[in-house]
Design a protein around this motif. Structure first.
Motif, PDB file in Angstrom:
ATOM      1  N   VAL A  47       0.828  -1.203   0.000  1.00  0.00           N
ATOM      2  CA  VAL A  47       0.000   0.000   0.000  1.00  0.00           C
ATOM      3  C   VAL A  47       0.866   1.258   0.000  1.00  0.00           C
ATOM      4  CG1 VAL A  47      -1.663   1.335   1.363  1.00  0.00           C
ATOM      5  CG2 VAL A  47      -1.968  -1.128   1.105  1.00  0.00           C
ATOM      6  N   VAL A  48       1.885   1.289   0.843  1.00  0.00           N
ATOM      7  CA  VAL A  48       2.721   2.481   0.969  1.00  0.00           C
ATOM      8  C   VAL A  48       3.559   2.720  -0.280  1.00  0.00           C
ATOM      9  CG1 VAL A  48       4.665   3.485   2.246  1.00  0.00           C
ATOM     10  CG2 VAL A  48       2.787   2.415   3.485  1.00  0.00           C
ATOM     11  N   PHE A  49       4.240   1.683  -0.751  1.00  0.00           N
ATOM     12  CA  PHE A  49       5.166   1.855  -1.877  1.00  0.00           C
ATOM     13  C   PHE A  49       4.526   1.570  -3.231  1.00  0.00           C
ATOM     14  CE2 PHE A  49       7.950   0.771   1.752  1.00  0.00           C
ATOM     15  CZ  PHE A  49       8.640   1.962   1.822  1.00  0.00           C
ATOM     16  N   GLN A  50       3.308   1.048  -3.235  1.00  0.00           N
ATOM     17  CA  GLN A  50       2.558   0.740  -4.459  1.00  0.00           C
ATOM     18  C   GLN A  50       3.380  -0.111  -5.428  1.00  0.00           C
ATOM     19  OE1 GLN A  50       1.149   4.512  -5.918  1.00  0.00           O
ATOM     20  NE2 GLN A  50      -0.294   4.722  -4.243  1.00  0.00           N
ATOM     21  N   ASN A  51       4.016  -1.132  -4.876  1.00  0.00           N
ATOM     22  CA  ASN A  51       4.826  -2.044  -5.676  1.00  0.00           C
ATOM     23  C   ASN A  51       4.379  -3.475  -5.380  1.00  0.00           C
ATOM     24  OD1 ASN A  51       6.756  -3.479  -7.064  1.00  0.00           O
ATOM     25  ND2 ASN A  51       8.484  -2.281  -6.304  1.00  0.00           N
ATOM     26  N   VAL A  52       3.456  -3.966  -6.185  1.00  0.00           N
ATOM     27  CA  VAL A  52       2.884  -5.289  -5.977  1.00  0.00           C
ATOM     28  C   VAL A  52       3.921  -6.378  -6.228  1.00  0.00           C
ATOM     29  CG1 VAL A  52       1.089  -6.898  -6.743  1.00  0.00           C
ATOM     30  CG2 VAL A  52       0.574  -4.465  -6.542  1.00  0.00           C
ATOM     31  N   ASP A  53       4.773  -6.183  -7.220  1.00  0.00           N
ATOM     32  CA  ASP A  53       5.792  -7.196  -7.539  1.00  0.00           C
ATOM     33  C   ASP A  53       6.708  -7.468  -6.352  1.00  0.00           C
ATOM     34  OD1 ASP A  53       4.764  -7.421 -10.077  1.00  0.00           O
ATOM     35  OD2 ASP A  53       6.250  -6.075 -10.987  1.00  0.00           O
ATOM     36  N   ALA A  54       7.168  -6.427  -5.702  1.00  0.00           N
ATOM     37  CA  ALA A  54       8.041  -6.588  -4.540  1.00  0.00           C
ATOM     38  C   ALA A  54       7.296  -7.285  -3.406  1.00  0.00           C
ATOM     39  CB  ALA A  54       8.570  -5.238  -4.072  1.00  0.00           C
ATOM     40  N   GLY A  55       6.019  -6.961  -3.230  1.00  0.00           N
ATOM     41  CA  GLY A  55       5.213  -7.605  -2.199  1.00  0.00           C
ATOM     42  C   GLY A  55       5.029  -9.092  -2.455  1.00  0.00           C
ATOM     43  N   LEU A  56       4.801  -9.454  -3.713  1.00  0.00           N
ATOM     44  CA  LEU A  56       4.644 -10.870  -4.053  1.00  0.00           C
ATOM     45  C   LEU A  56       5.952 -11.634  -3.876  1.00  0.00           C
ATOM     46  CD1 LEU A  56       2.307 -10.648  -7.174  1.00  0.00           C
ATOM     47  CD2 LEU A  56       1.713 -11.318  -4.843  1.00  0.00           C
ATOM     48  N   LEU A  57       7.056 -11.016  -4.256  1.00  0.00           N
ATOM     49  CA  LEU A  57       8.358 -11.647  -4.014  1.00  0.00           C
ATOM     50  C   LEU A  57       8.605 -11.820  -2.515  1.00  0.00           C
ATOM     51  CD1 LEU A  57      10.628  -9.944  -6.697  1.00  0.00           C
ATOM     52  CD2 LEU A  57       9.938 -12.342  -6.585  1.00  0.00           C
ATOM     53  N   ILE A  60       6.656 -14.841  -1.323  1.00  0.00           N
ATOM     54  CA  ILE A  60       7.354 -16.075  -1.688  1.00  0.00           C
ATOM     55  C   ILE A  60       8.514 -16.323  -0.727  1.00  0.00           C
ATOM     56  CG2 ILE A  60       8.804 -17.160  -3.458  1.00  0.00           C
ATOM     57  CD1 ILE A  60       6.990 -15.714  -5.547  1.00  0.00           C
ATOM     58  N   SER A  61       9.237 -15.262  -0.412  1.00  0.00           N
ATOM     59  CA  SER A  61      10.362 -15.365   0.519  1.00  0.00           C
ATOM     60  C   SER A  61       9.892 -15.825   1.901  1.00  0.00           C
ATOM     61  CB  SER A  61      11.064 -14.019   0.623  1.00  0.00           C
ATOM     62  OG  SER A  61      12.011 -14.035   1.656  1.00  0.00           O
ATOM     63  N   VAL A  62       8.793 -15.275   2.392  1.00  0.00           N
ATOM     64  CA  VAL A  62       8.253 -15.657   3.703  1.00  0.00           C
ATOM     65  C   VAL A  62       7.806 -17.116   3.680  1.00  0.00           C
ATOM     66  CG1 VAL A  62       6.351 -15.259   5.312  1.00  0.00           C
ATOM     67  CG2 VAL A  62       7.625 -13.334   4.405  1.00  0.00           C
ATOM     68  N   PHE A  63       7.171 -17.535   2.599  1.00  0.00           N
ATOM     69  CA  PHE A  63       6.718 -18.919   2.482  1.00  0.00           C
ATOM     70  C   PHE A  63       7.905 -19.884   2.531  1.00  0.00           C
ATOM     71  CE2 PHE A  63       5.646 -22.646  -0.102  1.00  0.00           C
ATOM     72  CZ  PHE A  63       4.556 -23.115   0.619  1.00  0.00           C
ATOM     73  N   VAL A  64       8.947 -19.582   1.761  1.00  0.00           N
ATOM     74  CA  VAL A  64      10.139 -20.441   1.752  1.00  0.00           C
ATOM     75  C   VAL A  64      10.797 -20.444   3.127  1.00  0.00           C
ATOM     76  CG1 VAL A  64      12.467 -20.681   0.787  1.00  0.00           C
ATOM     77  CG2 VAL A  64      10.534 -20.213  -0.729  1.00  0.00           C
ATOM     78  N   ARG A  65      10.839 -19.294   3.761  1.00  0.00           N
ATOM     79  CA  ARG A  65      11.447 -19.213   5.087  1.00  0.00           C
ATOM     80  C   ARG A  65      10.674 -20.041   6.108  1.00  0.00           C
ATOM     81  NH1 ARG A  65      12.476 -13.765   8.513  1.00  0.00           N
ATOM     82  NH2 ARG A  65      10.367 -13.448   7.804  1.00  0.00           N
ATOM     83  N   THR A  66       9.346 -19.995   6.079  1.00  0.00           N
ATOM     84  CA  THR A  66       8.558 -20.784   7.038  1.00  0.00           C
ATOM     85  C   THR A  66       8.761 -22.278   6.806  1.00  0.00           C
ATOM     86  OG1 THR A  66       6.578 -20.679   5.646  1.00  0.00           O
ATOM     87  CG2 THR A  66       6.783 -19.039   7.386  1.00  0.00           C
ATOM     88  N   LYS A  67       8.835 -22.691   5.556  1.00  0.00           N
ATOM     89  CA  LYS A  67       9.068 -24.110   5.264  1.00  0.00           C
ATOM     90  C   LYS A  67      10.448 -24.546   5.755  1.00  0.00           C
ATOM     91  CE  LYS A  67       5.278 -25.368   3.359  1.00  0.00           C
ATOM     92  NZ  LYS A  67       4.415 -26.317   4.060  1.00  0.00           N
ATOM     93  N   THR A  68      11.432 -23.698   5.576  1.00  0.00           N
ATOM     94  CA  THR A  68      12.792 -24.014   6.021  1.00  0.00           C
ATOM     95  C   THR A  68      12.861 -24.074   7.537  1.00  0.00           C
ATOM     96  OG1 THR A  68      13.658 -22.904   4.059  1.00  0.00           O
ATOM     97  CG2 THR A  68      15.207 -23.327   5.845  1.00  0.00           C
ATOM     98  N   ILE A  69      12.228 -23.133   8.198  1.00  0.00           N
ATOM     99  CA  ILE A  69      12.206 -23.134   9.673  1.00  0.00           C
ATOM    100  C   ILE A  69      11.509 -24.383  10.181  1.00  0.00           C
ATOM    101  CG2 ILE A  69      11.216 -21.978  11.691  1.00  0.00           C
ATOM    102  CD1 ILE A  69      11.795 -19.310  10.253  1.00  0.00           C
ATOM    103  N   ASP A  70      10.378 -24.759   9.574  1.00  0.00           N
ATOM    104  CA  ASP A  70       9.672 -25.983   9.970  1.00  0.00           C
ATOM    105  C   ASP A  70      10.562 -27.211   9.810  1.00  0.00           C
ATOM    106  OD1 ASP A  70       7.313 -25.053  10.905  1.00  0.00           O
ATOM    107  OD2 ASP A  70       6.121 -25.623   9.159  1.00  0.00           O
ATOM    108  N   ALA A  71      11.234 -27.312   8.671  1.00  0.00           N
ATOM    109  CA  ALA A  71      12.091 -28.466   8.426  1.00  0.00           C
ATOM    110  C   ALA A  71      13.220 -28.536   9.440  1.00  0.00           C
ATOM    111  CB  ALA A  71      12.650 -28.418   7.005  1.00  0.00           C
TER     112      ALA A  71
END
Length: 164
Positions: A47-57, A60-71
């Motif tokens: 919302v602040v930076f109006q950059n959807v691409d960076a938010g989606l990346l 993805i980074s948070v998802f990969v990090r949670t999977k790695t932490i779980d493992a």
């Protein structure tokens, strides 16, 4: 991050809030706290930076990090334990054995309210097999009551060896 959480520490960033949330609600997985708080941060940044691409990346980074932490924290073998209460316990367990190549245990129980005897099927399947298990249960009758719980570690035939 997984090693930091295992040590009971934080890095001083948003993981402080995640760690506190998990400590306040003991059965709240750290990955869920991480996804919620980081999701709010990423939504705010979109919302602040109006950059959807960076938010989606970032997502993805948070998802990969949670999977790695779980493992790292809980092991890479993830499975679900299903408790199935049904009048069709023998047909359900037979199909679990045939179609999923897993085993099941039939326990004798009785309803607390009805006092009627009931069979309880207990089985553990990989997460990738849970959809097929639901189909098997549904095909065998609509009277079933099912709970599926994530397991932290599964030892034995078809899963992790006891010696490791």
């Amino acid at each position: 991050m997984g090693l930091v959480f295992i040590a009971g520490c934080t890095t001083g960033g948003t993981d402080i809030a995640e760690y506190l949330l998990q400590k306040k609600f003991l059965y709240f997985p750290i990955r869920r706290a991480l996804l919620i708080i980081e999701g709010f941060v990423l939504a705010g940044s979109i919302v602040v930076f109006q950059n959807v691409d960076a938010g989606l990346l970032g997502l993805i980074s948070v998802f990969v990090r949670t999977k790695t932490i779980d493992a790292l924290m809980y092991g890479s073998i993830s499975a679900n334990q299903a408790i199935i209460i049904t009048g069709q316990s023998h047909s359900v367990s037979k199909r679990i054995i045939q179609e999923l190549e897993r085993t099941a245990t039939i326990l004798n129980g009785h309803g607390a309210y009805s006092k009627a005897p009931v069979d309880v099927v207990l089985c553990t399947v990989r997460k990738s097999e849970i959809a097929k298990l639901k189909t098997i249960i549904s095909d065998c009758g609509k009277d079933a009551f099912v709970t599926a719980n994530e397991t932290v570690e599964v030892l034995g035939l078809g899963f992790k060896d006891f010696s490791k």
